[in-house]
Design a protein around this motif. Structure first.
Motif, PDB file in Angstrom:
ATOM      1  N   GLY A   1       0.859  -1.184   0.000  1.00 49.06           N
ATOM      2  CA  GLY A   1       0.000   0.000   0.000  1.00 49.06           C
ATOM      3  C   GLY A   1       0.892   1.229   0.000  1.00 49.06           C
TER       4      GLY A   1
ATOM      5  N   LYS B   1      -3.752   0.854  -2.991  1.00 53.05           N
ATOM      6  CA  LYS B   1      -3.997  -0.019  -1.835  1.00 53.05           C
ATOM      7  C   LYS B   1      -4.173  -1.472  -2.254  1.00 53.05           C
ATOM      8  CE  LYS B   1      -8.945   1.077  -0.805  1.00 53.05           C
ATOM      9  NZ  LYS B   1      -9.675   0.502  -1.813  1.00 53.05           N
TER      10      LYS B   1
ATOM     11  N   LEU C   1     -10.251   1.999   3.100  1.00 55.15           N
ATOM     12  CA  LEU C   1      -9.789   3.328   3.487  1.00 55.15           C
ATOM     13  C   LEU C   1     -10.781   3.900   4.492  1.00 55.15           C
ATOM     14  CD1 LEU C   1      -7.813   5.637   3.091  1.00 55.15           C
ATOM     15  CD2 LEU C   1      -9.091   6.333   1.058  1.00 55.15           C
TER      16      LEU C   1
ATOM     17  N   LEU D   1      -5.785   3.086   6.792  1.00 53.57           N
ATOM     18  CA  LEU D   1      -6.325   1.890   6.138  1.00 53.57           C
ATOM     19  C   LEU D   1      -6.625   0.831   7.179  1.00 53.57           C
ATOM     20  CD1 LEU D   1      -3.725   1.707   3.255  1.00 53.57           C
ATOM     21  CD2 LEU D   1      -6.144   2.248   2.975  1.00 53.57           C
TER      22      LEU D   1
ATOM     23  N   ASP E   1      -9.483   6.659  -4.562  1.00 54.40           N
ATOM     24  CA  ASP E   1      -8.190   6.312  -3.961  1.00 54.40           C
ATOM     25  C   ASP E   1      -7.136   7.397  -4.119  1.00 54.40           C
ATOM     26  OD1 ASP E   1      -9.132   3.960  -2.951  1.00 54.40           O
ATOM     27  OD2 ASP E   1      -8.448   2.743  -4.644  1.00 54.40           O
TER      28      ASP E   1
ATOM     29  N   GLU F   1      -8.181  -4.144   1.576  1.00 51.55           N
ATOM     30  CA  GLU F   1      -7.953  -3.030   2.497  1.00 51.55           C
ATOM     31  C   GLU F   1      -9.062  -1.993   2.320  1.00 51.55           C
ATOM     32  OE1 GLU F   1      -3.369  -2.306   3.588  1.00 51.55           O
ATOM     33  OE2 GLU F   1      -3.967  -1.754   1.552  1.00 51.55           O
TER      34      GLU F   1
END
Ligand SMILES: *[C@@H]1O[C@H](CO)[C@@H](O)[C@H](O)[C@H]1NC(C)=O
Ligand SMILES: *[C@@H]1O[C@H](CO)[C@@H](O)[C@H](O)[C@H]1NC(C)=O
Ligand SMILES: *[C@@H]1O[C@H](CO)[C@@H](O)[C@H](O)[C@H]1NC(C)=O
Length: 286
Positions: free
Chosen positions: A24, A48, A54, A115, A92, A52
């Motif tokens: 990541g 990422k 955020l 994360l 992202d 995972e």
């Protein structure tokens, strides 16, 4: 004593942990230049891992103080300071806009992506605030009157000294005046008594009174800064003397010019001559 197999096991899991951390990643430009007095947007992009999530994004300023934070997808969660706002950005990634860049915005900005489950990833961009020197359009002045020339620079905090030089159409450049931080404006001996310089490191005004014909030419204002080198701009001055204005009337009958009127006037050293028309006006520079 730790058994050999156990030691290998520890090393392997440590290695996995390292690989996990490099996955990541946050990318952000290392250095950027932002023009003063304009909005500027900073962007960080996260790559990422699958699985995972955020949770939160935070932006910190140069003093590690939170500028803005939010939970992605939740508009109401945005909290932060007045002079920055959340900008739209692709999935992202995260972007903030400084509404109006000023000297105090110079420094390094950190974006932190929280994360789950892997923890936080961060990136950093260092911002340099930049400005150009601008000057007014060219000027004209009449001999004996006043002329003011000015330059401006939006980052007086970075200026150490301002220097004005005169470059005549023919001949060498000469220094006219200067103003340095924590001192008084300095006027070169040749100009003392008829040239003044404002005591400002942003808007610099050079005033000449009374203007002499030989003051004609271009004037360069140099702003010497401690981090951006020397920046400059040029403004040119045209000077005109007083003129005698003659108005001649050509009379066909007498086949000669008749000196009709004479007046003292302020005028440009040009001939107004219209062939075929009975009036010709001469302007004679004194
Ligand atoms: C901000 O935090 C980073 C580590 O997270 C540290 O290296 C840096 O010195 C801090 N800066 C200030 C101004 O506290
Ligand atoms: C000002 O005058 C100089 C010299 O006469 C000329 O080169 C320059 O283009 C002029 N600048 C503007 C903005 O008119
Ligand atoms: C025009 O008249 C003025 C006085 O009225 C005189 O001084 C000048 O010399 C005359 N010029 C010509 C070209 O005759």
């Amino acid at each position: 004593m730790i058994p050999v197999t156990c030691r290998i096991g520890l090393q392997v899991s440590f290695l996995l942990l390292l690989i996990g951390q490099t996955h990541g990643r946050v990318t952000a430009p290392a250095r950027l230049k932002a023009p003063v007095d304009k909005p500027f947007t900073l962007t960080c992009t996260l790559s990422k891992d699958r699985g995972e999530t955020l949770r939160e994004v935070r932006w910190l300023d140069d003093k590690n103080q939170t500028l803005l934070s939010y939970q992605p997808g939740n508009r109401d969660s945005v909290s932060g300071q007045q002079h920055v706002e959340l900008a739209t950005s692709p999935k992202d990634s995260s972007a903030i806009t400084i509404r109006r860049v000023g000297f105090r915005d110079e420094g390094c900005y950190t974006c932190i992506f929280e994360l789950s489950p892997s923890g936080s990833k961060q990136g950093q961009t260092c911002l340099t605030v930049d400005a150009e020197v601008t000057s007014e359009r060219n000027k004209t002045a009449v001999s004996g009157k006043k002329a003011s020339l000015s330059c401006s620079f939006g980052l007086p905090e970075k200026v150490q000294q301002i220097l004005w030089k005169h470059t005549p159409a023919q001949g060498e450049s000469t220094e006219v005046a200067s103003f340095a931080k924590r001192s008084d404006p300095m006027i070169e001996p040749a100009y003392q008594g008829r040239v003044w310089l404002s005591a400002s490191l942003s808007d610099s005004q050079l005033t000449i009174q009374p203007v002499a014909i030989q003051d004609e030419g271009c004037y360069t204002c140099f702003y010497e800064t401690h981090s951006e080198g020397t920046k400059s701009s040029v403004v040119c001055l045209s000077t005109y003397g007083k003129c005698l204005l003659f108005k001649f009337a050509f009379t066909r009958r007498h086949k000669r010019f008749n000196n009709a009127t004479l007046g003292q006037n302020v005028c440009f050293p040009v001939f107004y001559q219209v062939p075929g028309i009975e009036k010709i006006i001469f302007a004679i520079k004194m």
